[in-house]
Design a protein around this motif. Sequence first.
Motif, PDB file in Angstrom:
ATOM      1  N   GLU A 187       0.832  -1.205   0.000  1.00  0.00           N
ATOM      2  CA  GLU A 187       0.000   0.000   0.000  1.00  0.00           C
ATOM      3  C   GLU A 187       0.866   1.255   0.000  1.00  0.00           C
ATOM      4  O   GLU A 187       0.525   2.252  -0.644  1.00  0.00           O
ATOM      5  N   THR A 188       1.995   1.214   0.698  1.00  0.00           N
ATOM      6  CA  THR A 188       2.928   2.341   0.705  1.00  0.00           C
ATOM      7  C   THR A 188       3.492   2.572  -0.697  1.00  0.00           C
ATOM      8  O   THR A 188       3.604   3.710  -1.155  1.00  0.00           O
ATOM      9  N   LEU A 189       3.853   1.470  -1.387  1.00  0.00           N
ATOM     10  CA  LEU A 189       4.346   1.589  -2.760  1.00  0.00           C
ATOM     11  C   LEU A 189       3.283   2.196  -3.674  1.00  0.00           C
ATOM     12  O   LEU A 189       3.587   3.040  -4.518  1.00  0.00           O
ATOM     13  N   PHE A 190       2.028   1.757  -3.490  1.00  0.00           N
ATOM     14  CA  PHE A 190       0.933   2.309  -4.286  1.00  0.00           C
ATOM     15  C   PHE A 190       0.795   3.804  -4.044  1.00  0.00           C
ATOM     16  O   PHE A 190       0.616   4.585  -4.973  1.00  0.00           O
TER      17      PHE A 190
ATOM     18  N   ARG B 256      -0.604   3.514  -9.702  1.00  0.00           N
ATOM     19  CA  ARG B 256      -0.979   2.251 -10.356  1.00  0.00           C
ATOM     20  C   ARG B 256       0.104   1.644 -11.240  1.00  0.00           C
ATOM     21  O   ARG B 256       0.161   0.416 -11.371  1.00  0.00           O
ATOM     22  N   PRO B 257       0.989   2.433 -11.867  1.00  0.00           N
ATOM     23  CA  PRO B 257       2.026   1.818 -12.695  1.00  0.00           C
ATOM     24  C   PRO B 257       2.943   0.853 -11.926  1.00  0.00           C
ATOM     25  O   PRO B 257       3.629   0.044 -12.549  1.00  0.00           O
ATOM     26  N   VAL B 258       2.925   0.909 -10.610  1.00  0.00           N
ATOM     27  CA  VAL B 258       3.728  -0.038  -9.836  1.00  0.00           C
ATOM     28  C   VAL B 258       3.281  -1.481 -10.110  1.00  0.00           C
ATOM     29  O   VAL B 258       4.051  -2.420  -9.926  1.00  0.00           O
ATOM     30  N   LEU B 259       2.063  -1.662 -10.626  1.00  0.00           N
ATOM     31  CA  LEU B 259       1.581  -3.003 -10.967  1.00  0.00           C
ATOM     32  C   LEU B 259       2.373  -3.634 -12.111  1.00  0.00           C
ATOM     33  O   LEU B 259       2.311  -4.842 -12.309  1.00  0.00           O
ATOM     34  N   LEU B 260       3.132  -2.849 -12.849  1.00  0.00           N
ATOM     35  CA  LEU B 260       4.013  -3.407 -13.875  1.00  0.00           C
ATOM     36  C   LEU B 260       5.038  -4.354 -13.260  1.00  0.00           C
ATOM     37  O   LEU B 260       5.592  -5.203 -13.941  1.00  0.00           O
TER      38      LEU B 260
END
Length: 114
Positions: free
Chosen positions: A57-60, A65-69
């Motif tokens: 959640e911190t990364l998000f 949303r591009p962290v989902l890559l």
Amino acid sequence: MVAAALSAETSRTALFLAATAGNVLGALANFALGRFAIRFEDRRWFPVSRQARQKAETLFARFGRPVLLFSWLPIVGDPLTLAAGLLRTPLLVFLAYVTIGKAARYAVLLWLMP
């Protein structure tokens, strides 16, 4: 996947599509857990620890949303997809990022194989 890719009997295209689809479906299961089953987070069988979820959640919050890559990465990938569901990421946005990330992973792996 490596053994199948090295086999002359296996189509690399079919292998790429099957591996990508299977991994996206697994990520979709984590997304659904985040969206609908987070109340079971403290159960032993739940696939992501509370600490891993909080880190995701911190990364998000930091990268969006591009962290989902990067959902293909070991250790952080599952918590990221769970957090996406928990944070109510739209399904089509989720599928786009996750599919691109996981497809890129398998494309590179197959490209590196002889």
